[in-house]
Write a protein that holds these residues in place. Structure first.
Motif, PDB file in Angstrom:
ATOM      1  N   ILE A 130     -12.092  -4.490   4.112  1.00  0.00           N
ATOM      2  CA  ILE A 130     -11.234  -3.749   5.189  1.00  0.00           C
ATOM      3  C   ILE A 130     -11.499  -2.354   5.457  1.00  0.00           C
ATOM      4  CG2 ILE A 130      -9.766  -5.839   5.068  1.00  0.00           C
ATOM      5  CD1 ILE A 130      -7.697  -3.465   4.327  1.00  0.00           C
ATOM      6  N   GLU A 131     -11.111  -1.734   6.555  1.00  0.00           N
ATOM      7  CA  GLU A 131     -11.355  -0.529   6.668  1.00  0.00           C
ATOM      8  C   GLU A 131     -10.053  -0.018   7.119  1.00  0.00           C
ATOM      9  OE1 GLU A 131     -14.739   1.155   8.894  1.00  0.00           O
ATOM     10  OE2 GLU A 131     -16.064   0.125   7.999  1.00  0.00           O
ATOM     11  N   VAL A 132      -9.823   1.265   6.872  1.00  0.00           N
ATOM     12  CA  VAL A 132      -8.624   2.283   7.432  1.00  0.00           C
ATOM     13  C   VAL A 132      -9.362   3.610   7.435  1.00  0.00           C
ATOM     14  CG1 VAL A 132      -6.463   3.177   7.241  1.00  0.00           C
ATOM     15  CG2 VAL A 132      -7.047   0.759   6.275  1.00  0.00           C
ATOM     16  N   LYS A 133      -9.366   4.098   8.801  1.00  0.00           N
ATOM     17  CA  LYS A 133     -10.056   5.169   9.187  1.00  0.00           C
ATOM     18  C   LYS A 133      -9.585   5.977  10.367  1.00  0.00           C
ATOM     19  CE  LYS A 133     -13.736   2.740  11.936  1.00  0.00           C
ATOM     20  NZ  LYS A 133     -15.139   2.649  12.000  1.00  0.00           N
ATOM     21  N   ASN A 134      -9.511   7.495  10.186  1.00  0.00           N
ATOM     22  CA  ASN A 134      -9.145   8.311  11.382  1.00  0.00           C
ATOM     23  C   ASN A 134      -7.780   8.122  11.870  1.00  0.00           C
ATOM     24  OD1 ASN A 134     -12.162   8.878  11.623  1.00  0.00           O
ATOM     25  ND2 ASN A 134     -12.361   6.868  12.852  1.00  0.00           N
ATOM     26  N   CYS A 135      -7.016   7.648  10.706  1.00  0.00           N
ATOM     27  CA  CYS A 135      -5.548   7.594  10.980  1.00  0.00           C
ATOM     28  C   CYS A 135      -4.695   8.713  10.477  1.00  0.00           C
ATOM     29  CB  CYS A 135      -4.944   6.074  10.260  1.00  0.00           C
ATOM     30  SG  CYS A 135      -5.741   4.887  10.877  1.00  0.00           S
ATOM     31  N   LEU A 136      -3.651   8.847  11.325  1.00  0.00           N
ATOM     32  CA  LEU A 136      -2.536   9.750  10.756  1.00  0.00           C
ATOM     33  C   LEU A 136      -1.420   9.228  10.385  1.00  0.00           C
ATOM     34  CD1 LEU A 136      -2.092  12.967  10.656  1.00  0.00           C
ATOM     35  CD2 LEU A 136      -1.437  12.832  13.100  1.00  0.00           C
ATOM     36  N   PHE A 137      -0.967   9.373   9.031  1.00  0.00           N
ATOM     37  CA  PHE A 137       0.438   8.672   8.567  1.00  0.00           C
ATOM     38  C   PHE A 137       1.372   9.551   8.330  1.00  0.00           C
ATOM     39  CE2 PHE A 137      -3.277   6.084   7.298  1.00  0.00           C
ATOM     40  CZ  PHE A 137      -2.887   4.777   7.721  1.00  0.00           C
ATOM     41  N   LYS A 138       2.551   9.556   8.743  1.00  0.00           N
ATOM     42  CA  LYS A 138       3.746  10.592   8.805  1.00  0.00           C
ATOM     43  C   LYS A 138       4.777  10.041   8.475  1.00  0.00           C
ATOM     44  CE  LYS A 138       6.551  13.338  11.954  1.00  0.00           C
ATOM     45  NZ  LYS A 138       6.791  13.769  13.435  1.00  0.00           N
ATOM     46  N   SER A 139       5.402  10.568   7.202  1.00  0.00           N
ATOM     47  CA  SER A 139       6.559  10.125   6.668  1.00  0.00           C
ATOM     48  C   SER A 139       7.993  10.699   7.093  1.00  0.00           C
ATOM     49  CB  SER A 139       6.703  10.261   5.115  1.00  0.00           C
ATOM     50  OG  SER A 139       7.579   9.317   4.587  1.00  0.00           O
ATOM     51  N   ALA A 140       9.091  10.346   6.836  1.00  0.00           N
ATOM     52  CA  ALA A 140      10.274  10.541   7.520  1.00  0.00           C
ATOM     53  C   ALA A 140      10.987  12.140   6.783  1.00  0.00           C
ATOM     54  CB  ALA A 140      11.353   9.357   7.114  1.00  0.00           C
ATOM     55  N   ASN A 141      10.098  12.316   5.577  1.00  0.00           N
ATOM     56  CA  ASN A 141      10.676  13.712   4.946  1.00  0.00           C
ATOM     57  C   ASN A 141      12.283  13.686   4.870  1.00  0.00           C
ATOM     58  OD1 ASN A 141      11.009  16.502   4.089  1.00  0.00           O
ATOM     59  ND2 ASN A 141       9.386  17.131   5.658  1.00  0.00           N
ATOM     60  N   GLN A 142      12.586  13.075   3.660  1.00  0.00           N
ATOM     61  CA  GLN A 142      14.163  12.779   3.518  1.00  0.00           C
ATOM     62  C   GLN A 142      14.168  12.975   2.029  1.00  0.00           C
ATOM     63  OE1 GLN A 142      15.471   9.591   2.022  1.00  0.00           O
ATOM     64  NE2 GLN A 142      13.149   9.622   1.816  1.00  0.00           N
ATOM     65  N   SER A 143      15.376  13.050   1.615  1.00  0.00           N
ATOM     66  CA  SER A 143      15.515  13.300  -0.059  1.00  0.00           C
ATOM     67  C   SER A 143      16.105  12.239  -0.589  1.00  0.00           C
ATOM     68  CB  SER A 143      16.227  14.522  -0.079  1.00  0.00           C
ATOM     69  OG  SER A 143      17.471  14.511   0.413  1.00  0.00           O
ATOM     70  N   THR A 144      16.857  11.170   0.094  1.00  0.00           N
ATOM     71  CA  THR A 144      17.452   9.912  -0.720  1.00  0.00           C
ATOM     72  C   THR A 144      16.624   8.972  -1.275  1.00  0.00           C
ATOM     73  OG1 THR A 144      19.359  10.565   0.882  1.00  0.00           O
ATOM     74  CG2 THR A 144      19.273   8.468  -0.380  1.00  0.00           C
ATOM     75  N   TYR A 145      15.717   8.350  -0.579  1.00  0.00           N
ATOM     76  CA  TYR A 145      15.046   7.268  -0.872  1.00  0.00           C
ATOM     77  C   TYR A 145      13.505   7.357  -1.104  1.00  0.00           C
ATOM     78  CZ  TYR A 145      19.138   4.899   1.002  1.00  0.00           C
ATOM     79  OH  TYR A 145      20.257   4.738   1.368  1.00  0.00           O
ATOM     80  N   ARG A 146      13.037   6.617  -2.033  1.00  0.00           N
ATOM     81  CA  ARG A 146      11.448   6.655  -1.977  1.00  0.00           C
ATOM     82  C   ARG A 146      10.690   6.666  -0.698  1.00  0.00           C
ATOM     83  NH1 ARG A 146      10.045   1.427  -5.685  1.00  0.00           N
ATOM     84  NH2 ARG A 146      12.088   1.890  -6.466  1.00  0.00           N
ATOM     85  N   GLU A 147       9.777   7.401  -0.604  1.00  0.00           N
ATOM     86  CA  GLU A 147       8.960   7.321   0.776  1.00  0.00           C
ATOM     87  C   GLU A 147       7.351   6.634   0.304  1.00  0.00           C
ATOM     88  OE1 GLU A 147       9.402  10.711   3.530  1.00  0.00           O
ATOM     89  OE2 GLU A 147      10.373  11.332   1.967  1.00  0.00           O
ATOM     90  N   ARG A 148       6.912   5.691   1.245  1.00  0.00           N
ATOM     91  CA  ARG A 148       5.602   5.310   0.947  1.00  0.00           C
ATOM     92  C   ARG A 148       5.031   5.280   2.409  1.00  0.00           C
ATOM     93  NH1 ARG A 148       6.944  -0.375  -2.581  1.00  0.00           N
ATOM     94  NH2 ARG A 148       7.168   0.739  -4.620  1.00  0.00           N
ATOM     95  N   LEU A 149       3.597   5.423   2.561  1.00  0.00           N
ATOM     96  CA  LEU A 149       2.977   5.358   3.427  1.00  0.00           C
ATOM     97  C   LEU A 149       2.104   4.073   3.873  1.00  0.00           C
ATOM     98  CD1 LEU A 149       2.463   9.027   4.617  1.00  0.00           C
ATOM     99  CD2 LEU A 149       4.138   7.606   5.807  1.00  0.00           C
ATOM    100  N   VAL A 150       1.290   3.900   2.736  1.00  0.00           N
ATOM    101  CA  VAL A 150       0.212   2.821   2.704  1.00  0.00           C
ATOM    102  C   VAL A 150       0.462   2.077   1.381  1.00  0.00           C
ATOM    103  CG1 VAL A 150      -2.094   2.100   2.988  1.00  0.00           C
ATOM    104  CG2 VAL A 150      -1.277   3.714   4.704  1.00  0.00           C
TER     105      VAL A 150
END
Length: 345
Positions: free
Chosen positions: A144-164
């Protein structure tokens, strides 16, 4: 081989809702994927789903490729592509998938799926550890391919953050290139990382920017796997590049990081670097003319698998090659709000 095209517009008004044109577009990606699900393998066809937001409305409905069948190896692919113009930074006026307290925005379990040019964000997070893109379960040696994408997180301090999140069994192959991962918060959790690899397969990562997180990559070592990495920037990780030692493919090289260690051992990989981006805080990771950490230190990827000859916005890659998602265009700082057509990247 015939190419079948379906249309998604989160701001469509009226029409038949059958995806046959912009006037008759589906109102969400999920509606399209659910209604049109078919097995392409053996058909000689591929499908392109074009997504736009003509008035800037986010796509907030969880989507899945379940019910489809496709194959990267035979070209019978399902490509999900942004049809708006994309720029160097996040843009709320174009198509974006926005996740508030859902487990994921888009889940894929199939070989032969291409995710191209999407903006995907986690806008709100609770204890379920949301992420944008969930990839697992596809066929062995059928990428599979994942290309040219922009992944943005919530920028918080309580819970772990994952994007992909990649959960790969043996023989599974993912190609990831020209992507940007950013806006991570400061939750002190070892799995608060832009990219989570549960890796027994192969990940080819070229020209990505991984910015922030407790680590840039969470890599639980659960089996055999290899990560082939060229021309990637790893920066802003609070404790390092990875929570565990990544099994770098032995030929990985030409990466750059602000860390003193943790990246591959290639002879051209750069550690302890300082990067200068045009507007990092607002998601513009285009290299400033004064940058000394990544500009001009990359390598030619035209012979890579897959071949990479353009950057995230379609600029032709040429010597001196840069590290990161964008090719520096001569001595001019690119305007923050520039937009370029994604076209057929």
């Amino acid at each position: 081989m015939a190419e079948l095209t379906y249309y998604v517009d989160t701001d469509v008004s009226g029409g038949l809702g059958d995806g046959s044109s912009w006037a008759n577009a589906y109102a969400s990606l999920n509606a399209c994927l659910t209604a049109e699900a078919t097995n392409l393998v053996g058909s000689g066809n591929n499908v392109v789903v074009l997504c736009r937001a003509s008035n800037g409305t986010a796509d907030t409905i969880q989507a899945s490729t379940a019910g489809w069948g496709c194959s990267y190896n035979t070209g019978e692919t399902l490509e999900i592509r942004c049809a708006d113009t994309i720029g160097y930074s996040w843009n709320d006026t174009i198509y974006r998938m926005s996740n508030s307290n859902m487990t994921y925005s888009l889940r894929n379990t199939l070989s032969g799926v291409i995710v191209n040019g999407l903006q995907m964000e986690v806008a709100a997070i609770n204890a379920n550890y949301q992420h944008c893109l969930d990839l697992f379960g596809f066929l062995s040696n059928n990428p599979i391919e994942v290309k040219n994408c922009l992944f943005k997180s919530a920028n918080q301090s309580t819970y772990r953050e994952r994007l992909v999140y990649l959960e790969l069994a043996g023989g599974r192959v993912v190609y990831m290139y020209n992507n940007v991962f950013y806006n991570m918060g400061d939750a002190a959790h070892f799995a608060s990382c832009p990219l989570t690899l549960s890796n027994q397969g192969t990940v080819n990562m070229y020209r990505n920017v991984f910015d922030g997180g407790e680590y840039n990559v969470y890599y639980p070592v659960i089996g055999s796997g290899a990560t082939l990495a060229y021309n990637n920037i790893f920066t802003g990780g609070n404790l390092g590049i990875s929570q565990n030692a990544i099994d770098w493919d032995g030929s990985s090289d030409y990466n750059s990081t602000d860390q003193s260690s943790g990246v591959d051992s290639g002879g051209n990989t750069r550690t302890s670097q300082t990067f200068t981006f045009v507007d990092e805080n607002n998601g513009n990771f285009y290299l400033d003319p004064t940058d000394t950490g990544a500009k001009g230190y990359g390598t030619d990827l035209s012979g890579a698998t897959p071949s990479v000859t353009i950057d995230r916005l379609g600029e032709t890659l040429e010597s001196p090659f840069d590290i990161g998602a964008y090719q520096f265009l001569g001595g001019v700082i690119v305007p923050f709000n520039i937009l370029r057509p994604l076209g057929s990247l």
